[in-house]
Write a protein that holds these residues in place. Structure first.
Motif, PDB file in Angstrom:
ATOM      1  N   GLY A 274     -12.672  24.276  35.223  1.00  0.00           N
ATOM      2  CA  GLY A 274     -11.403  23.584  35.401  1.00  0.00           C
ATOM      3  C   GLY A 274     -11.439  22.460  36.409  1.00  0.00           C
ATOM      4  N   ALA A 275     -12.589  22.242  37.063  1.00  0.00           N
ATOM      5  CA  ALA A 275     -12.674  21.202  38.091  1.00  0.00           C
ATOM      6  C   ALA A 275     -13.717  20.139  37.766  1.00  0.00           C
ATOM      7  N   ILE A 276     -14.177  20.080  36.520  1.00  0.00           N
ATOM      8  CA  ILE A 276     -15.200  19.108  36.174  1.00  0.00           C
ATOM      9  C   ILE A 276     -14.606  17.703  36.071  1.00  0.00           C
ATOM     10  N   ASN A 277     -15.475  16.705  36.138  1.00  0.00           N
ATOM     11  CA  ASN A 277     -15.105  15.338  35.808  1.00  0.00           C
ATOM     12  C   ASN A 277     -15.617  15.078  34.389  1.00  0.00           C
ATOM     13  N   PRO A 278     -14.741  15.098  33.388  1.00  0.00           N
ATOM     14  CA  PRO A 278     -15.198  15.048  31.988  1.00  0.00           C
ATOM     15  C   PRO A 278     -15.757  13.697  31.568  1.00  0.00           C
ATOM     16  N   SER A 279     -15.598  12.668  32.408  1.00  0.00           N
ATOM     17  CA  SER A 279     -16.118  11.345  32.057  1.00  0.00           C
ATOM     18  C   SER A 279     -17.544  11.152  32.543  1.00  0.00           C
ATOM     19  N   GLN A 280     -18.090  12.154  33.230  1.00  0.00           N
ATOM     20  CA  GLN A 280     -19.443  12.057  33.755  1.00  0.00           C
ATOM     21  C   GLN A 280     -20.368  13.018  33.019  1.00  0.00           C
ATOM     22  N   GLU A 281     -21.628  12.654  32.993  1.00  0.00           N
ATOM     23  CA  GLU A 281     -22.639  13.544  32.435  1.00  0.00           C
ATOM     24  C   GLU A 281     -22.970  14.643  33.438  1.00  0.00           C
ATOM     25  N   GLU A 288     -18.318  16.218  23.966  1.00  0.00           N
ATOM     26  CA  GLU A 288     -18.304  15.457  22.723  1.00  0.00           C
ATOM     27  C   GLU A 288     -19.003  16.228  21.609  1.00  0.00           C
ATOM     28  N   ASN A 289     -20.166  16.766  21.912  1.00  0.00           N
ATOM     29  CA  ASN A 289     -20.945  17.461  20.902  1.00  0.00           C
ATOM     30  C   ASN A 289     -20.278  18.756  20.451  1.00  0.00           C
ATOM     31  N   SER A 290     -19.424  19.304  21.306  1.00  0.00           N
ATOM     32  CA  SER A 290     -18.743  20.558  20.975  1.00  0.00           C
ATOM     33  C   SER A 290     -17.399  20.328  20.309  1.00  0.00           C
ATOM     34  N   ILE A 295      -8.211  17.300  28.838  1.00  0.00           N
ATOM     35  CA  ILE A 295      -7.114  16.535  29.412  1.00  0.00           C
ATOM     36  C   ILE A 295      -7.269  16.585  30.932  1.00  0.00           C
ATOM     37  N   ASP A 296      -7.587  15.426  31.500  1.00  0.00           N
ATOM     38  CA  ASP A 296      -7.884  15.326  32.926  1.00  0.00           C
ATOM     39  C   ASP A 296      -6.598  14.992  33.679  1.00  0.00           C
ATOM     40  N   MET A 297      -6.146  15.915  34.506  1.00  0.00           N
ATOM     41  CA  MET A 297      -4.903  15.751  35.258  1.00  0.00           C
ATOM     42  C   MET A 297      -5.152  15.406  36.724  1.00  0.00           C
ATOM     43  N   SER A 298      -6.350  14.933  37.054  1.00  0.00           N
ATOM     44  CA  SER A 298      -6.708  14.721  38.456  1.00  0.00           C
ATOM     45  C   SER A 298      -5.756  13.775  39.175  1.00  0.00           C
ATOM     46  N   LYS A 299      -5.246  12.774  38.472  1.00  0.00           N
ATOM     47  CA  LYS A 299      -4.365  11.796  39.111  1.00  0.00           C
ATOM     48  C   LYS A 299      -2.887  12.165  39.001  1.00  0.00           C
ATOM     49  N   LEU A 300      -2.605  13.277  38.353  1.00  0.00           N
ATOM     50  CA  LEU A 300      -1.222  13.702  38.178  1.00  0.00           C
ATOM     51  C   LEU A 300      -0.742  14.407  39.443  1.00  0.00           C
ATOM     52  N   ARG A 301       0.466  14.133  39.864  1.00  0.00           N
ATOM     53  CA  ARG A 301       1.019  14.743  41.072  1.00  0.00           C
ATOM     54  C   ARG A 301       2.228  15.583  40.708  1.00  0.00           C
ATOM     55  N   THR A 302       2.219  16.838  41.149  1.00  0.00           N
ATOM     56  CA  THR A 302       3.349  17.750  40.952  1.00  0.00           C
ATOM     57  C   THR A 302       3.681  18.378  42.305  1.00  0.00           C
ATOM     58  N   GLY A 303       4.573  19.331  42.304  1.00  0.00           N
ATOM     59  CA  GLY A 303       4.938  20.006  43.540  1.00  0.00           C
ATOM     60  C   GLY A 303       3.973  21.101  43.933  1.00  0.00           C
ATOM     61  N   SER A 355     -16.697   0.550  26.388  1.00  0.00           N
ATOM     62  CA  SER A 355     -18.147   0.561  26.471  1.00  0.00           C
ATOM     63  C   SER A 355     -18.671   0.874  25.093  1.00  0.00           C
ATOM     64  N   ALA A 356     -19.947   0.625  24.890  1.00  0.00           N
ATOM     65  CA  ALA A 356     -20.538   0.912  23.589  1.00  0.00           C
ATOM     66  C   ALA A 356     -20.484   2.397  23.293  1.00  0.00           C
ATOM     67  N   ALA A 357     -20.473   3.213  24.338  1.00  0.00           N
ATOM     68  CA  ALA A 357     -20.469   4.662  24.143  1.00  0.00           C
ATOM     69  C   ALA A 357     -19.092   5.186  23.785  1.00  0.00           C
ATOM     70  N   GLY A 358     -18.042   4.467  24.121  1.00  0.00           N
ATOM     71  CA  GLY A 358     -16.715   4.962  23.825  1.00  0.00           C
ATOM     72  C   GLY A 358     -15.716   4.469  24.832  1.00  0.00           C
ATOM     73  N   VAL A 359     -14.567   5.145  24.893  1.00  0.00           N
ATOM     74  CA  VAL A 359     -13.479   4.713  25.751  1.00  0.00           C
ATOM     75  C   VAL A 359     -12.986   5.888  26.569  1.00  0.00           C
ATOM     76  N   ILE A 360     -12.729   5.643  27.819  1.00  0.00           N
ATOM     77  CA  ILE A 360     -12.129   6.651  28.696  1.00  0.00           C
ATOM     78  C   ILE A 360     -10.783   6.124  29.135  1.00  0.00           C
ATOM     79  N   ILE A 361      -9.753   6.948  29.114  1.00  0.00           N
ATOM     80  CA  ILE A 361      -8.431   6.530  29.529  1.00  0.00           C
ATOM     81  C   ILE A 361      -8.273   6.798  31.016  1.00  0.00           C
ATOM     82  N   SER A 362      -7.824   5.816  31.766  1.00  0.00           N
ATOM     83  CA  SER A 362      -7.607   5.985  33.196  1.00  0.00           C
ATOM     84  C   SER A 362      -6.112   5.973  33.459  1.00  0.00           C
ATOM     85  N   THR A 363      -5.510   7.157  33.504  1.00  0.00           N
ATOM     86  CA  THR A 363      -4.074   7.317  33.686  1.00  0.00           C
ATOM     87  C   THR A 363      -3.840   8.570  34.509  1.00  0.00           C
TER      88      THR A 363
END
Length: 396
Positions: A274-281, A288-290, A295-303, A355-363
């Protein structure tokens, strides 16, 4: 440890039924299956100790009127006798037999036949699990018959190992419940939603089922792991055992999850899923292969001070889950990348990085899955003429 205490803050003894709900209140009826030991105290109902039979109750929960609550939050009772006008409250508790389960499912699942089974995490008392799931069902708007599977957690920060062993203690019961639900003719689809340490329990039950039956029940179409407290290597093995006819998986992660940082230390500094960075190898290729959506919520802020319950405390995230289920589509449906729905929620401005490899959403909520990247690559090519060279407008 002090920070983790927040998971168990608030009242925990409020399960005795109260007066009727006021006008404008919402009601959630759920089936609660537990391997906990019963309590003689009607306000507690079930303890954090282990019971050697799994017991079933139908529980009705009242949620205060919209004017008195904020989506994503549980209005916890301030005393053992909640005020339904401003707080969550229990309206009724009724013991059910195995035969009565089938009748309840037939009534609650409706024409769509959708069932959602929620498995809570570490440090969770019985009443807390009930109210949290009622909040998730209400705020998501998911058209499902809600089933809570609650296992023996002592609800204390120093009971990590006890809780962990309690998940092992409970996996046979969860597997039996999944199989019984799958054999019900009224059920067409089952979603398993598991949080934190509950993800270990859910994966073990699914793994056992795959070994015993030759595959996971076909009606289990979606598995959602929210902030899973799972050893990454162990998860890979569990996932492989499920075989090629496995459910579609969605994993909610956040690399600022403080509870999982502590779990990592307890586990010998082994990374938690639950704490991985999915955009990194190596995680990007592995996921991808699986065919797994993350859904990366690292930048999301809640209470949530621990950043461990974002999936439930963010109205946008729970709505995202509910909307996909309302549309009758898995969260990872290949016909439409889930990123479309994230954008539609107007969670925040999106910056596409091509990138040629694909797209990562930064939100605030980022989605990593093959269908989304393919969809967004097409969008970027249309705006820029070439993947990898975003325009100034796109970058903004």
């Amino acid at each position: 440890m002090i920070a983790l205490q927040a998971c168990s803050s608030g009242p925990t003894a409020f399960m005795a039924p109260t007066a009727n709900a006021p006008e404008g209140a919402s009601r959630v009826d759920m089936l609660v299956v537990t391997t906990r030991k019963p309590s003689d105290d009607p306000n507690v109902l079930f303890t954090g100790e282990r019971g050697f039979d799994y017991l079933i109750n139908e529980v009705a929960v009242s949620l205060p009127p919209a004017s008195a609550r904020t989506p994503g939050q549980v209005q916890w009772p301030k005393t053992s006798t909640p005020d339904p006008a401003t707080e969550f409250a229990v309206l009724s508790v009724q013991r059910r037999t195995l035969d009565e389960i089938d009748l309840w499912i037939e009534k609650q699942a409706g024409a769509d036949g959708r069932l959602m089974i929620f498995v809570h995490g570490f440090n969770t008392r019985f009443g807390v699990a009930v109210f949290r799931y009622a909040q998730i069902i209400k705020d998501s708007g998911a058209p499902v018959a809600p089933v809570l599977f609650t296992w023996p957690s002592r609800g204390g920060i120093y009971a990590y190992n006890y809780d962990r062993e309690s998940t092992n203690f409970s996996r046979d019961a969860l597997e039996a419940g999944l199989l019984r639900a799958a054999h019900n003719d009224s059920v067409k689809e089952i979603t398993v939603l598991a949080h934190s340490m509950g993800a270990w329990l859910a994966m073990e039950a699914l793994r056992q089922s795959a070994i015993r039956e030759g595959r996971v029940p076909a009606k289990v179409t979606n598995v959602i792991l929210a902030s899973p407290d799972l050893d990454i290597d162990v998860f890979v093995r569990q996932f492989q055992v499920l075989g090629p006819e496995r459910p579609k998986f969605t994993i909610f992660v956040s690399n600022d999850d403080r509870a999982l940082r502590l779990s990592r230390l307890i586990a010998g500094n082994v990374g938690r899923l639950g704490a991985i960075n999915p955009s990194q190898e190596p995680y990007l290729s592995l996921l991808e292969n699986s065919g797994i959506t993350v859904i990366d919520m690292s930048k999301l802020r809640t209470g949530d001070r621990l950043n461990h319950s974002k999936f439930a405390e963010s109205p946008d995230v729970v709505k995202l889950i509910g909307q996909r289920l309302i549309e009758g589509q898995p969260l990872t449906d290949s016909r439409a990348g889930i990123g479309d729905h994230v954008s539609a929620l107007a969670i925040g401005a999106t910056k596409f990085v091509g990138s040629a490899a694909g797209v990562i959403i930064s939100t605030p909520i980022a989605v990593v899955d093959p269908a989304t990247r393919e969809n967004l690559n097409s969008q970027i090519e249309g705006m820029t003429g070439a993947v990898g060279a975003p325009s100034a407008a796109t970058q903004r």
